[in-house]
Write a protein that holds these residues in place. Sequence first.
Motif, PDB file in Angstrom:
ATOM      1  N   SER A 123       0.845  -1.187   0.000  1.00 13.50           N
ATOM      2  CA  SER A 123       0.000   0.000   0.000  1.00 13.50           C
ATOM      3  C   SER A 123       0.882   1.240   0.000  1.00 13.50           C
ATOM      4  CB  SER A 123      -0.917   0.013   1.226  1.00 13.50           C
ATOM      5  OG  SER A 123      -1.772  -1.120   1.230  1.00 13.50           O
ATOM      6  N   THR A 124       0.407   2.285  -0.673  1.00 11.28           N
ATOM      7  CA  THR A 124       1.149   3.540  -0.760  1.00 11.28           C
ATOM      8  C   THR A 124       0.192   4.689  -0.509  1.00 11.28           C
ATOM      9  OG1 THR A 124       2.708   2.598  -2.362  1.00 11.28           O
ATOM     10  CG2 THR A 124       2.598   4.998  -2.219  1.00 11.28           C
ATOM     11  N   ALA A 125       0.587   5.591   0.388  1.00  8.42           N
ATOM     12  CA  ALA A 125      -0.205   6.782   0.693  1.00  8.42           C
ATOM     13  C   ALA A 125       0.453   7.992   0.047  1.00  8.42           C
ATOM     14  CB  ALA A 125      -0.314   6.988   2.197  1.00  8.42           C
ATOM     15  N   SER A 126      -0.346   8.841  -0.559  1.00  4.64           N
ATOM     16  CA  SER A 126       0.148  10.083  -1.158  1.00  4.64           C
ATOM     17  C   SER A 126      -0.645  11.256  -0.617  1.00  4.64           C
ATOM     18  CB  SER A 126       0.050  10.026  -2.684  1.00  4.64           C
ATOM     19  OG  SER A 126      -1.286   9.779  -3.095  1.00  4.64           O
ATOM     20  N   ASN A 127      -0.054  12.450  -0.694  1.00  2.11           N
ATOM     21  CA  ASN A 127      -0.756  13.638  -0.214  1.00  2.11           C
ATOM     22  C   ASN A 127      -1.481  14.334  -1.360  1.00  2.11           C
ATOM     23  OD1 ASN A 127       1.199  15.113  -1.623  1.00  2.11           O
ATOM     24  ND2 ASN A 127       2.313  15.734   0.213  1.00  2.11           N
ATOM     25  N   GLN A 128      -2.053  15.489  -1.066  1.00  3.96           N
ATOM     26  CA  GLN A 128      -2.882  16.201  -2.041  1.00  3.96           C
ATOM     27  C   GLN A 128      -2.084  16.719  -3.231  1.00  3.96           C
ATOM     28  OE1 GLN A 128      -2.171  17.133   1.010  1.00  3.96           O
ATOM     29  NE2 GLN A 128      -1.432  19.237   1.030  1.00  3.96           N
ATOM     30  N   LEU A 129      -0.759  16.734  -3.125  1.00  2.00           N
ATOM     31  CA  LEU A 129       0.098  17.158  -4.228  1.00  2.00           C
ATOM     32  C   LEU A 129       0.549  15.986  -5.087  1.00  2.00           C
ATOM     33  CD1 LEU A 129       2.299  19.726  -2.255  1.00  2.00           C
ATOM     34  CD2 LEU A 129       0.235  20.177  -3.602  1.00  2.00           C
ATOM     35  N   GLY A 130       0.116  14.780  -4.704  1.00  2.00           N
ATOM     36  CA  GLY A 130       0.530  13.592  -5.437  1.00  2.00           C
ATOM     37  C   GLY A 130       1.867  13.044  -4.984  1.00  2.00           C
ATOM     38  N   LEU A 131       2.426  13.584  -3.901  1.00  2.00           N
ATOM     39  CA  LEU A 131       3.720  13.120  -3.378  1.00  2.00           C
ATOM     40  C   LEU A 131       3.505  11.903  -2.494  1.00  2.00           C
ATOM     41  CD1 LEU A 131       6.800  13.666  -2.861  1.00  2.00           C
ATOM     42  CD2 LEU A 131       6.069  15.022  -0.871  1.00  2.00           C
ATOM     43  N   ASN A 132       4.234  10.829  -2.770  1.00  2.00           N
ATOM     44  CA  ASN A 132       4.151   9.651  -1.920  1.00  2.00           C
ATOM     45  C   ASN A 132       4.796   9.953  -0.565  1.00  2.00           C
ATOM     46  OD1 ASN A 132       2.953   8.212  -3.990  1.00  2.00           O
ATOM     47  ND2 ASN A 132       4.814   7.174  -4.605  1.00  2.00           N
ATOM     48  N   VAL A 133       4.057   9.691   0.510  1.00  3.70           N
ATOM     49  CA  VAL A 133       4.559  10.002   1.846  1.00  3.70           C
ATOM     50  C   VAL A 133       4.829   8.747   2.677  1.00  3.70           C
ATOM     51  CG1 VAL A 133       3.421  12.253   1.887  1.00  3.70           C
ATOM     52  CG2 VAL A 133       2.211  10.260   2.801  1.00  3.70           C
ATOM     53  N   LEU A 134       4.287   7.608   2.252  1.00  4.34           N
ATOM     54  CA  LEU A 134       4.411   6.374   3.041  1.00  4.34           C
ATOM     55  C   LEU A 134       4.133   5.183   2.138  1.00  4.34           C
ATOM     56  CD1 LEU A 134       4.466   4.832   5.839  1.00  4.34           C
ATOM     57  CD2 LEU A 134       2.022   5.297   5.984  1.00  4.34           C
ATOM     58  N   THR A 135       4.913   4.126   2.303  1.00 10.07           N
ATOM     59  CA  THR A 135       4.643   2.880   1.583  1.00 10.07           C
ATOM     60  C   THR A 135       4.950   1.714   2.496  1.00 10.07           C
ATOM     61  OG1 THR A 135       5.126   1.594  -0.435  1.00 10.07           O
ATOM     62  CG2 THR A 135       6.966   2.791   0.552  1.00 10.07           C
ATOM     63  N   TRP A 136       4.183   0.631   2.366  1.00  8.17           N
ATOM     64  CA  TRP A 136       4.413  -0.524   3.229  1.00  8.17           C
ATOM     65  C   TRP A 136       3.871  -1.798   2.604  1.00  8.17           C
ATOM     66  CZ3 TRP A 136       0.286   2.723   3.828  1.00  8.17           C
ATOM     67  CH2 TRP A 136      -0.966   2.174   4.067  1.00  8.17           C
TER      68      TRP A 136
END
Length: 350
Positions: free
Chosen positions: A128-141
């Motif tokens: 899973s990968t989380a991104s912010n409102q700018l499309g920047l990936n902030v976390l992956t696991w």
Amino acid sequence: MRKDRAGNYFEDFRVGMRIRHATPRTLTEGDRSLYIGLTGSRTALCTAETNAQRLGFDRRPLEDLLVFNTAFGKTVPDISLNAVANLGYSDVRFLAPVYPGDTLTVETEILGLKENASRKTGVVYVRSTASNQLGLNVLTWIRWVMVHKRDPGAPCGEAVVPTLNASVPTERLPCGDYSARVREIGSMTGVSALWDDYAAGERIDHPGAMTVNESDHSIATRLYQNTAKAHFDGFAATARGTKRLVYGGHVMSICKALAYDGLENGLSILAINGGSHVNPTYAGDTIACSTMVLDKIDLGLGHIGGLRLRTIGVKNAAASSIAFPDAGGTRPIHPEHVVLDLDYTIAIPR
């Protein structure tokens, strides 16, 4: 179109399937305050705006595990609503800070599937990968979870089990935008111990302990919008002859908060190399933990280094009772009072 959406069962998944999870979530200062109220987190960088600014940030980021648990919660309705248990984590990387006002969107790819011998359940491996409102990936696991089958007789394909690394390589550790000003952290915590003062093999028995109240873990699970039946549905749990489980991410957050004493000058979690929820935690259990320094990592920067740590959490026992298994070899067999075995890497000033 069916409206009684009951989540996915094991036979619904396919390797390569991609799922974009509903719904995006904006995190706020209120979420931070509630997280502190539930865990007692004292991380200096995240506790005060003045701390963050003195350490070189414009404003204070949110706690790493608040972000992780929130992003994890987004995946539950699609991945683990019908789970038996979350089994473990690998290659968790905190790629960029998350701030109040940021909106997280999460997407998951199915990496592997393995039906269990009972044919009643199977293990699903996902990234899973989380991104912010700018499309920047902030976390992956990566995580793997045991999921019920809807129909035990349903045919399943050949097992696909992904190769998992034992740790996140140094070159893939996201070191952030830390400046040399982070060395001032000791003036905020009142503790002078920095990267240079720790040694591989050093053991820290954290002095605090925390009892998990029924209200605490219920609110925590709702904070993360983790709707897994094992945590939400006490009636169903009673019907199975058990109690609601405390969400494992909440246990991680408690242990991280307790580990502040002895690791006061830690800046952030860079990665979680691996981890497992060894035995269940229930309301009324008291959590304590101990940490072993596994390795000191030279990040190639003069002002921060990495500490690879192994934190073991226990219920209803003292931290001093924890026996650390030998490094390497097969998966350790822990006694029943061990609830968490977490291998992670933090950034700390040099």
